[in-house]
Design a protein around this motif. Sequence first.
Motif, short mmCIF file in Angstrom:
data_model
loop_
_atom_site.label_atom_id
_atom_site.label_comp_id
_atom_site.label_asym_id
_atom_site.label_seq_id
_atom_site.Cartn_x
_atom_site.Cartn_y
_atom_site.Cartn_z
N ARG A 195 -8.43 -8.03 -3.15
CA ARG A 195 -7.02 -8.04 -3.89
C ARG A 195 -7.06 -7.05 -4.89
O ARG A 195 -6.64 -7.51 -6.17
N ARG A 196 -7.74 -5.89 -5.00
CA ARG A 196 -7.80 -4.97 -5.96
C ARG A 196 -7.40 -3.61 -5.32
O ARG A 196 -7.76 -3.44 -4.39
N TYR A 197 -6.51 -2.84 -6.36
CA TYR A 197 -6.28 -1.65 -5.84
C TYR A 197 -7.37 -0.58 -5.77
O TYR A 197 -8.44 -0.74 -6.49
N TYR A 198 -7.21 0.13 -4.69
CA TYR A 198 -8.15 1.31 -4.71
C TYR A 198 -7.46 2.69 -4.35
O TYR A 198 -6.58 2.62 -3.83
N SER A 224 -4.09 1.39 -2.42
CA SER A 224 -3.78 0.52 -1.54
C SER A 224 -4.63 -0.66 -2.16
O SER A 224 -5.25 -0.82 -2.98
N TRP A 225 -4.32 -2.00 -1.69
CA TRP A 225 -5.19 -3.11 -1.92
C TRP A 225 -6.40 -3.29 -1.00
O TRP A 225 -6.39 -2.97 0.32
N ASN A 226 -7.31 -3.61 -1.58
CA ASN A 226 -8.50 -3.86 -0.60
C ASN A 226 -8.72 -5.64 -0.37
O ASN A 226 -8.00 -6.06 -0.68
N ASP A 227 -9.89 -5.60 0.27
CA ASP A 227 -10.24 -7.24 0.55
C ASP A 227 -10.04 -7.93 -0.50
O ASP A 227 -10.29 -9.22 -0.33
N ASP A 243 0.90 -1.13 -0.06
CA ASP A 243 0.04 -0.04 0.05
C ASP A 243 0.94 1.26 -0.01
O ASP A 243 2.03 1.13 0.90
N ASP A 267 -8.12 6.44 -2.15
CA ASP A 267 -8.92 6.97 -1.11
C ASP A 267 -8.10 8.37 -0.92
O ASP A 267 -6.86 8.65 -1.29
N GLY A 311 -4.08 1.73 4.37
CA GLY A 311 -5.28 2.75 4.21
C GLY A 311 -4.84 4.02 4.80
O GLY A 311 -3.75 4.55 4.31
#
Length: 125
Positions: free
Chosen positions: A57-60, A52-55, A33, A62, A106
């Motif tokens: 396993r994809r980037y997001y 960052s990675w989300n739950d 991240d 914020d 995050g």
Amino acid sequence: QVQLVESGGGLVQAGGSLRLSCAASGRTFSTYDMGWFRQAPGKEREFVATHSWNDFRRYYADYADSVKGRFTISRDNTMNTVYLQMNSLKPEDTAVYYCAAGRGTGRIMGNYDYWGQGTQVTVSS
């Protein structure tokens, strides 16, 4: 161990743009991240943006409310680099901007393990 080096800071007039870069060492950059934080004189360091990675396993991405719609965070895993495109800059964006890397991070500054030295951004009115 990850080493981070920021660049791209400088002096810009209000309404202008800058793009910050953060180059990372190491072979596992894509798994981290990445975040941008800033610290203005006399103030605490604050969150700006994260990629960052989300739950799932994809980037997001914020953003802090103060920069949403003006700043864009992106990354190039082939170059081990994360960027912060800053548009419509305001004098209140003046600060030292820091790049950080971690896992499961995050917006939480304390979760980032590695930090760069920072780059100064000054926005004149």
